[in-house]
Design an enzyme around this catalytic site. Structure first.
Site, PDB file in Angstrom:
ATOM      1  N   CYS A  87      -4.007  13.586   3.618  1.00 19.14           N
ATOM      2  CA  CYS A  87      -2.944  14.411   4.342  1.00 19.14           C
ATOM      3  C   CYS A  87      -2.360  14.132   5.636  1.00 19.14           C
ATOM      4  CB  CYS A  87      -3.866  15.873   4.227  1.00 19.14           C
ATOM      5  SG  CYS A  87      -4.400  16.266   2.534  1.00 19.14           S
ATOM      6  N   THR A  88      -3.389  13.424   6.239  1.00 14.71           N
ATOM      7  CA  THR A  88      -2.961  12.844   7.707  1.00 14.71           C
ATOM      8  C   THR A  88      -1.531  11.790   7.419  1.00 14.71           C
ATOM      9  OG1 THR A  88      -4.880  13.586   8.685  1.00 14.71           O
ATOM     10  CG2 THR A  88      -3.570  11.556   9.783  1.00 14.71           C
TER      11      THR A  88
END
Length: 193
Positions: A87-88
């Site tokens: 997600c980062t």
């Protein structure tokens, strides 16, 4: 039917009647897990929603409502969890390539089940140019086929929604680590503009 045949059938019949009466179920190992709800198809109206969202300054006063964004291209990107590696990578790519991937007039709505406090902190730390949307009940993720029942997070999916509110493109297994995924998304956003 002879008495002998009738007597031999009694135990089997009684067993079947008892099982039916008691609502016998298949053993747990053979019961299939519920499938996710189907995602809206390309050409269908995107399911409307209203959810809270947060940016670096905290929770925005007015929740975001998809139908209020008609007239703009909207990218709805479900992702599993704030601050996790995939997600980062995805949100950092959205941030770093924001001008070329999306551009002016495009609204980006990343959605996860994280709460507003988590979102606000992450946006502030990462300097995202977009707010993060909170779907703690996973109800919107369910409408978009982006949640597997029994899991506490959303699946990584992306939808490009046209100015008329219709789904123009969708990727139900968006690969946050694939250059091809971002190139395809950027091309679809440009077509929608």
């Amino acid at each position: 039917m002879s008495r002998r045949t009738f007597r031999s059938l009694l135990p089997t019949t009684a067993l079947l009647l008892t099982a039916a009466t008691l609502g016998a179920q298949a053993p747990a190992s053979t019961v299939a897990a519920p499938a996710p709800s189907p995602a809206p198809e390309v050409g269908q109206m995107a399911p409307d929603f209203t959810l809270p969202w947060a940016d670096a300054s905290g929770t925005r006063a007015t929740p975001v409502t998809l139908s209020d964004l008609r007239g703009k291209v909207v990218v709805v990107a479900f992702y599993p969890k704030d601050r996790t590696s995939g997600c980062t990578a995805e949100m950092t790519r959205f941030r770093d390539d924001y001008a070329t991937m999306f551009g002016e007039g495009v609204v980006v709505l990343p959605i996860s089940a994280d709460d507003l406090e988590s979102h606000s902190s992450w946006v502030k730390d990462m300097s995202f140019p977009f707010a993060l949307v909170s779907d703690t009940a996973l109800s919107v993720a369910d409408q978009y086929g982006s949640h597997t029942p029994g899991r506490a997070t959303t699946n990584r999916t992306v939808f490009v929604i046209g100015k008329d509110g219709r789904v123009l493109w969708r990727e139900l297994k968006f690969n946050a680590l694939s250059e091809k995924a971002y190139t395809e998304l950027a091309a679809e956003v440009q077509k929608a503009r």
